[in-house]
Design an enzyme around this catalytic site. Sequence first.
Site, PDB file in Angstrom:
ATOM      1  N   LYS A  13     -20.709  25.380 -33.165  1.00 53.35           N
ATOM      2  CA  LYS A  13     -19.382  25.294 -33.802  1.00 53.35           C
ATOM      3  C   LYS A  13     -19.514  25.128 -35.322  1.00 53.35           C
ATOM      4  CE  LYS A  13     -18.135  21.648 -31.403  1.00 53.35           C
ATOM      5  NZ  LYS A  13     -19.358  21.441 -30.589  1.00 53.35           N
ATOM      6  N   ARG A  88     -10.439  17.672 -28.223  1.00 54.06           N
ATOM      7  CA  ARG A  88     -11.560  17.481 -27.301  1.00 54.06           C
ATOM      8  C   ARG A  88     -11.110  16.925 -25.969  1.00 54.06           C
ATOM      9  NH1 ARG A  88     -15.964  17.011 -31.138  1.00 54.06           N
ATOM     10  NH2 ARG A  88     -17.863  16.576 -30.013  1.00 54.06           N
ATOM     11  N   ARG A 122     -32.129  19.988 -34.749  1.00 57.72           N
ATOM     12  CA  ARG A 122     -31.165  20.248 -35.833  1.00 57.72           C
ATOM     13  C   ARG A 122     -31.459  19.367 -37.045  1.00 57.72           C
ATOM     14  NH1 ARG A 122     -24.933  19.774 -34.607  1.00 57.72           N
ATOM     15  NH2 ARG A 122     -25.614  17.816 -33.683  1.00 57.72           N
ATOM     16  N   ARG A 153     -29.276  13.829 -37.397  1.00 58.39           N
ATOM     17  CA  ARG A 153     -28.140  12.997 -37.000  1.00 58.39           C
ATOM     18  C   ARG A 153     -28.573  11.934 -35.997  1.00 58.39           C
ATOM     19  NH1 ARG A 153     -23.097  16.871 -35.551  1.00 58.39           N
ATOM     20  NH2 ARG A 153     -23.011  15.457 -33.760  1.00 58.39           N
ATOM     21  N   ARG A 164     -23.419  13.110 -24.308  1.00 55.44           N
ATOM     22  CA  ARG A 164     -22.402  13.958 -24.961  1.00 55.44           C
ATOM     23  C   ARG A 164     -22.070  15.154 -24.081  1.00 55.44           C
ATOM     24  NH1 ARG A 164     -25.661  14.844 -30.250  1.00 55.44           N
ATOM     25  NH2 ARG A 164     -24.128  16.436 -30.745  1.00 55.44           N
TER      26      ARG A 164
HETATM   27  P1  AP5 Z   1     -24.316  23.345 -34.606  1.00 56.98           P
HETATM   28  O1  AP5 Z   1     -23.586  24.484 -35.234  1.00 56.98           O
HETATM   29  O2  AP5 Z   1     -24.589  22.160 -35.468  1.00 56.98           O
HETATM   30  O3  AP5 Z   1     -23.600  22.925 -33.235  1.00 56.98           O
HETATM   31  P2  AP5 Z   1     -22.193  22.215 -32.971  1.00 56.98           P
HETATM   32  O4  AP5 Z   1     -21.504  22.986 -31.908  1.00 56.98           O
HETATM   33  O5  AP5 Z   1     -21.456  21.995 -34.249  1.00 56.98           O
HETATM   34  O6  AP5 Z   1     -22.728  20.861 -32.343  1.00 56.98           O
HETATM   35  P3  AP5 Z   1     -22.336  19.350 -32.644  1.00 56.98           P
HETATM   36  O7  AP5 Z   1     -23.469  18.514 -32.171  1.00 56.98           O
HETATM   37  O8  AP5 Z   1     -21.896  19.176 -34.080  1.00 56.98           O
HETATM   38  O9  AP5 Z   1     -21.137  19.186 -31.712  1.00 56.98           O
HETATM   39  P4  AP5 Z   1     -20.577  17.874 -31.185  1.00 56.98           P
HETATM   40  O10 AP5 Z   1     -19.321  18.354 -30.646  1.00 56.98           O
HETATM   41  O11 AP5 Z   1     -21.458  17.119 -30.285  1.00 56.98           O
HETATM   42  O12 AP5 Z   1     -20.545  16.930 -32.510  1.00 56.98           O
HETATM   43  P5  AP5 Z   1     -19.370  16.535 -33.507  1.00 56.98           P
HETATM   44  O13 AP5 Z   1     -19.962  16.297 -34.830  1.00 56.98           O
HETATM   45  O14 AP5 Z   1     -18.237  17.438 -33.387  1.00 56.98           O
HETATM   46  O15 AP5 Z   1     -25.704  23.927 -34.018  1.00 56.98           O
HETATM   47  C1  AP5 Z   1     -26.628  23.087 -33.340  1.00 56.98           C
HETATM   48  C2  AP5 Z   1     -28.073  23.567 -33.614  1.00 56.98           C
HETATM   49  O16 AP5 Z   1     -28.247  24.863 -33.048  1.00 56.98           O
HETATM   50  C3  AP5 Z   1     -28.402  23.720 -35.105  1.00 56.98           C
HETATM   51  O17 AP5 Z   1     -29.733  23.333 -35.322  1.00 56.98           O
HETATM   52  C4  AP5 Z   1     -28.217  25.199 -35.380  1.00 56.98           C
HETATM   53  O18 AP5 Z   1     -29.023  25.646 -36.442  1.00 56.98           O
HETATM   54  C5  AP5 Z   1     -28.599  25.832 -34.040  1.00 56.98           C
HETATM   55  N1  AP5 Z   1     -27.844  27.054 -33.741  1.00 56.98           N
HETATM   56  C6  AP5 Z   1     -26.500  27.240 -33.925  1.00 56.98           C
HETATM   57  N2  AP5 Z   1     -26.124  28.474 -33.536  1.00 56.98           N
HETATM   58  C7  AP5 Z   1     -27.260  29.074 -33.066  1.00 56.98           C
HETATM   59  C8  AP5 Z   1     -27.521  30.373 -32.523  1.00 56.98           C
HETATM   60  N3  AP5 Z   1     -26.536  31.281 -32.365  1.00 56.98           N
HETATM   61  N4  AP5 Z   1     -28.784  30.646 -32.130  1.00 56.98           N
HETATM   62  C9  AP5 Z   1     -29.789  29.726 -32.282  1.00 56.98           C
HETATM   63  N5  AP5 Z   1     -29.600  28.482 -32.815  1.00 56.98           N
HETATM   64  C10 AP5 Z   1     -28.360  28.174 -33.204  1.00 56.98           C
HETATM   65  O19 AP5 Z   1     -18.940  15.114 -32.885  1.00 56.98           O
HETATM   66  C11 AP5 Z   1     -19.823  14.011 -32.905  1.00 56.98           C
HETATM   67  C12 AP5 Z   1     -19.188  12.810 -32.234  1.00 56.98           C
HETATM   68  O20 AP5 Z   1     -17.995  12.428 -32.957  1.00 56.98           O
HETATM   69  C13 AP5 Z   1     -18.716  13.034 -30.791  1.00 56.98           C
HETATM   70  O21 AP5 Z   1     -19.752  12.841 -29.861  1.00 56.98           O
HETATM   71  C14 AP5 Z   1     -17.611  11.970 -30.675  1.00 56.98           C
HETATM   72  O22 AP5 Z   1     -18.152  10.699 -30.461  1.00 56.98           O
HETATM   73  C15 AP5 Z   1     -16.975  11.996 -32.071  1.00 56.98           C
HETATM   74  N6  AP5 Z   1     -15.847  12.939 -32.125  1.00 56.98           N
HETATM   75  C16 AP5 Z   1     -15.785  14.092 -32.854  1.00 56.98           C
HETATM   76  N7  AP5 Z   1     -14.622  14.720 -32.657  1.00 56.98           N
HETATM   77  C17 AP5 Z   1     -13.918  13.963 -31.781  1.00 56.98           C
HETATM   78  C18 AP5 Z   1     -12.651  14.113 -31.149  1.00 56.98           C
HETATM   79  N8  AP5 Z   1     -11.857  15.173 -31.377  1.00 56.98           N
HETATM   80  N9  AP5 Z   1     -12.250  13.131 -30.303  1.00 56.98           N
HETATM   81  C19 AP5 Z   1     -13.022  12.051 -30.068  1.00 56.98           C
HETATM   82  N10 AP5 Z   1     -14.242  11.867 -30.598  1.00 56.98           N
HETATM   83  C20 AP5 Z   1     -14.695  12.818 -31.450  1.00 56.98           C
HETATM   84 MG    MG Z   2     -20.858  20.298 -35.378  1.00 53.40          MG
END
Ligand code: AP5
Ligand code: MG
Length: 210
Positions: A13, A88, A122, A153, A164
């Site tokens: 994402k 989410r 990552r 992270r 997660r």
């Molecule tokens: P990356 O693009 O970073 O993946 P992502 O989908 O953004 O993953 P996140 O870990 O950020 O998602 P998340 O939903 O767990 O975390 P968030 O910060 O939103 O890519 C990942 C890796 O893969 C990278 O190394 C990249 O280079 C590689 N990659 C990407 N695309 C690729 C491809 N096509 N091919 C090969 N490699 C690739 O949330 C964190 C925490 O915050 C949550 O756990 C929760 O506690 C809280 N939170 C956030 N939003 C909410 C909400 N709406 N409600 C409640 N709690 C929330």
């Molecule tokens: Mg992300």
Amino acid sequence: MNIILLGAPGAGKGTQASRISRRFGMPHISTGDIFRANIKNQTEIGLLAKSYIDKGQLVPDDVTCKIVENRLQEEDCKNGFLLDGFPRTVNQAEALERFTHIDVVVNIDIDFALLTARLCGRRVCKECGETYHVSTLNGKTNCEKCNGELHQRADDNPETVQKRLDVYLAQTAPLIKYYTEKGVIKNFTGTDEPPEVLFQQIEKVLEEYR
Ligand code: AP5
Ligand code: MG
């Protein structure tokens, strides 16, 4: 163009969001990034969020929805926005509908077997938030875009990643059905294609909404 990016942790994402927001000139709003900035600045929200994020759980809906509602009222969202990681839960999606409309939901489907390696490898820029993977960094420890220091992270460890993922399946995956029924979802596969190729596919579809 008001867009939601949906997908499991590590689906890509954030990687796609930075490309989409650069290409279409809209703010990239990641609730995860907002929480991490609050944690860094040791705000009240940050302290609360940390207690959930460290366990791989979701921050409570009321806190998260209020943050997004306020953010979407800012001037830069007038002509469109890109939500990454929100909504989410179905409850969050229903709240979102009460304060804005959504044109398209970009859902990135992913083979779960890849996620632990993706997330534990990552690296994120401390300055600009750009995302990398150790497998493509060739030992570099600084950001290609701004030369900021790269870091890992706190929630990118195998134990928290598994939690997660469990939370995603129980609470976020139902949104696929929710938005499919509303007829606004576009599905992509994030498993085999490198980020640039996946971006071209997403870009082509988003062009139709301009
Ligand atoms: P990356 O693009 O970073 O993946 P992502 O989908 O953004 O993953 P996140 O870990 O950020 O998602 P998340 O939903 O767990 O975390 P968030 O910060 O939103 O890519 C990942 C890796 O893969 C990278 O190394 C990249 O280079 C590689 N990659 C990407 N695309 C690729 C491809 N096509 N091919 C090969 N490699 C690739 O949330 C964190 C925490 O915050 C949550 O756990 C929760 O506690 C809280 N939170 C956030 N939003 C909410 C909400 N709406 N409600 C409640 N709690 C929330
Ligand atoms: Mg992300």
